[in-house]
Write an enzyme that holds these catalytic residues in place. Sequence first.
Site, PDB file in Angstrom:
ATOM      1  N   ASP A  35       0.792  -1.240   0.000  1.00 25.01           N
ATOM      2  CA  ASP A  35       0.000   0.000   0.000  1.00 25.01           C
ATOM      3  C   ASP A  35       0.822   1.287   0.000  1.00 25.01           C
ATOM      4  O   ASP A  35       0.253   2.374   0.091  1.00 25.01           O
ATOM      5  CB  ASP A  35      -0.978   0.041   1.190  1.00 25.01           C
ATOM      6  N   HIS A 237      29.753   8.604  -4.496  1.00 29.80           N
ATOM      7  CA  HIS A 237      28.286   8.562  -4.380  1.00 29.80           C
ATOM      8  C   HIS A 237      27.844   8.262  -2.946  1.00 29.80           C
ATOM      9  O   HIS A 237      26.896   7.516  -2.718  1.00 29.80           O
ATOM     10  CB  HIS A 237      27.694   7.542  -5.355  1.00 29.80           C
ATOM     11  N   ASP A 254      26.575  17.861  -2.498  1.00 28.87           N
ATOM     12  CA  ASP A 254      26.193  17.772  -3.916  1.00 28.87           C
ATOM     13  C   ASP A 254      24.683  17.571  -3.942  1.00 28.87           C
ATOM     14  O   ASP A 254      24.185  16.518  -3.542  1.00 28.87           O
ATOM     15  CB  ASP A 254      26.927  16.581  -4.557  1.00 28.87           C
ATOM     16  N   ASP A 265      22.175  20.705 -10.571  1.00 28.83           N
ATOM     17  CA  ASP A 265      23.146  19.750 -10.021  1.00 28.83           C
ATOM     18  C   ASP A 265      24.369  20.546  -9.563  1.00 28.83           C
ATOM     19  O   ASP A 265      25.216  20.887 -10.379  1.00 28.83           O
ATOM     20  CB  ASP A 265      23.497  18.735 -11.128  1.00 28.83           C
ATOM     21  N   HIS A 344      36.672  10.746 -12.179  1.00 26.02           N
ATOM     22  CA  HIS A 344      35.454  10.927 -12.995  1.00 26.02           C
ATOM     23  C   HIS A 344      35.688  11.976 -14.075  1.00 26.02           C
ATOM     24  O   HIS A 344      36.703  12.669 -14.069  1.00 26.02           O
ATOM     25  CB  HIS A 344      34.253  11.286 -12.103  1.00 26.02           C
ATOM     26  N   HIS A 348      28.766  16.596 -17.446  1.00 26.46           N
ATOM     27  CA  HIS A 348      27.807  15.797 -18.235  1.00 26.46           C
ATOM     28  C   HIS A 348      26.681  16.700 -18.690  1.00 26.46           C
ATOM     29  O   HIS A 348      26.460  17.781 -18.128  1.00 26.46           O
ATOM     30  CB  HIS A 348      27.266  14.641 -17.377  1.00 26.46           C
ATOM     31  N   HIS A 355      21.979  13.141 -15.310  1.00 29.43           N
ATOM     32  CA  HIS A 355      22.948  12.764 -16.347  1.00 29.43           C
ATOM     33  C   HIS A 355      22.119  12.658 -17.620  1.00 29.43           C
ATOM     34  O   HIS A 355      21.568  11.606 -17.933  1.00 29.43           O
ATOM     35  CB  HIS A 355      23.636  11.444 -16.006  1.00 29.43           C
ATOM     36  N   GLU A 384      32.357  20.069 -13.177  1.00 28.96           N
ATOM     37  CA  GLU A 384      32.517  19.587 -11.806  1.00 28.96           C
ATOM     38  C   GLU A 384      33.857  18.892 -11.540  1.00 28.96           C
ATOM     39  O   GLU A 384      33.888  17.709 -11.213  1.00 28.96           O
ATOM     40  CB  GLU A 384      31.367  18.658 -11.439  1.00 28.96           C
ATOM     41  N   TYR A 388      40.314  14.096  -4.869  1.00 23.33           N
ATOM     42  CA  TYR A 388      39.924  13.210  -3.761  1.00 23.33           C
ATOM     43  C   TYR A 388      41.192  12.503  -3.292  1.00 23.33           C
ATOM     44  O   TYR A 388      41.743  11.671  -4.011  1.00 23.33           O
ATOM     45  CB  TYR A 388      38.870  12.203  -4.250  1.00 23.33           C
ATOM     46  N   ARG A 405      35.051  18.942  -4.414  1.00 18.25           N
ATOM     47  CA  ARG A 405      34.486  19.081  -5.770  1.00 18.25           C
ATOM     48  C   ARG A 405      33.728  20.400  -5.815  1.00 18.25           C
ATOM     49  O   ARG A 405      33.129  20.804  -4.805  1.00 18.25           O
ATOM     50  CB  ARG A 405      33.540  17.911  -6.098  1.00 18.25           C
ATOM     51  N   GLU A 407      30.904  22.206  -8.405  1.00 16.47           N
ATOM     52  CA  GLU A 407      30.072  21.887  -9.574  1.00 16.47           C
ATOM     53  C   GLU A 407      29.082  23.002  -9.855  1.00 16.47           C
ATOM     54  O   GLU A 407      28.346  23.429  -8.967  1.00 16.47           O
ATOM     55  CB  GLU A 407      29.308  20.573  -9.307  1.00 16.47           C
TER      56      GLU A 407
END
Length: 449
Positions: A35, A237, A254, A265, A344, A348, A355, A384, A388, A405, A407
């Site tokens: 439900d 992530h 982020d 983003d 990375h 993008h 993305h 971005e 790291y 980072r 971005e």
Amino acid sequence: MEISSFIQRRRELIEKLGNGIAIIPTAPERMRNSDVQYPYRFDSYFWYLSGFAEPEAVLVLIGGECPQSLLFCREKNPSRETWEGMRYGPDVACVAFGFDMAHPISELTPRLPELIANRETLWHSFGHSSPWDAKIVAALNTVRSNRRSGKRPPKQIRDLHSLIDDMRLRKDVSEIDAMRRAAVISSNALRRAMQVCRPGKMEYTLEAELLYEFRRHGGTPAYLPIVASGINACTLHYIGNDRLMQDGDLVLVDAGCEIEGYASDITRTFPVSGKFTQAQRDVYGIVLSAQEAAVAALAPGMPVADFHEAALRVLVQGMIDLKLLEGSLDGIIESKAYRRFYMHRTGHWLGLDVHDVGAYTREEEGEGEEESQKLEAGMVLTVEPGLYIPCADDVPEELAGIGIRTEDNVLIMADGCKIYTSAPKTVEEIEDTMKKAEHERRKYARNNT
Ligand code: GLY
Ligand code: MN
Ligand code: MN
């Protein structure tokens, strides 16, 4: 968004279908447990062409001499509407969303064979939804088995998504407007996260501030926010958001909301205490310079691959200067040794999907070889870069565990490009924002004790 924008996109796509038919279902509702549903999000392709947010809906576009756009959707149902809210129903939806005709969704499966029969091309994206693949194959087989009654199946089946991806790559005025609105809300959310941040708080308290800012302006999260303090910033992530933030940590946030389906983003990295250490400043400066170099490579006619290369050169030179890596700039790029600290790409496409769809390479005309997609006005990307630095014996102690980072979202314009996200970014802007918030907190505490 004006309905005329969706009608215009349907017209444009119908032109490309030839004597063909396109079947575009929206996303199914998904159950979380008995439900309880996951929040509903329409399919991006379906939304792009319809502006219709209800589940259980399918768009059918017919090209050729009698072009038509048809909607199949849920019928009015007073008792269901008592539980789940208003449904347009085919009659009202047809007028409100500018379709040629609309029908109950229950009629689609029985009518599918007749709809696809005798068309040159069936446009559908196989492999995205097994139930839909099965329905379309069943309809094809029904037509095949009725050949004697003069019906023939489409001669070719072609991938619809790649046709729409190319349209989605170039944003129109109404899309850019929605993306700018999402960017304003998200920029303010990032600023708010800086303002409330201080040692002793949990990461999820910043997440709560982001969500509050999104929702009070009508946005929904475009993806799960990342609030990664300390070493968590080196997990790209990380979404646990449940660590206690401490004095001396940086926190990487982020986050972005979507408005009318269109995403923003943004990432900012700032000191939990409000003041960068010298080592943090050094790394931060390199990431900011990399972003500047990347943005300088964004203009109409430039290959999209170039902005990553521009950022990468600055980041790798930074790794050498910080004594993270030894060797020549070109040698490190060639060997990809930089991947230990930058794993990375620098950005993008951005749009209905975070993305977003759209090709990064194109076949060179006549050559059969792939070349980088050239940028055009109306395309939107994220920029971005990051660094790291894991905790390891061969890493300078003061740098170990720093993850940074930055971005922003960038619109390609006829005469260059525009960064249209605006959260505080330089060391000075961030420290100033956090210092003013601390000052306000103290003033409030003085006046209320
Ligand atoms: N927020 C996901 C990304 O930056 O790509
Ligand atoms: Mn991001
Ligand atoms: Mn991104």
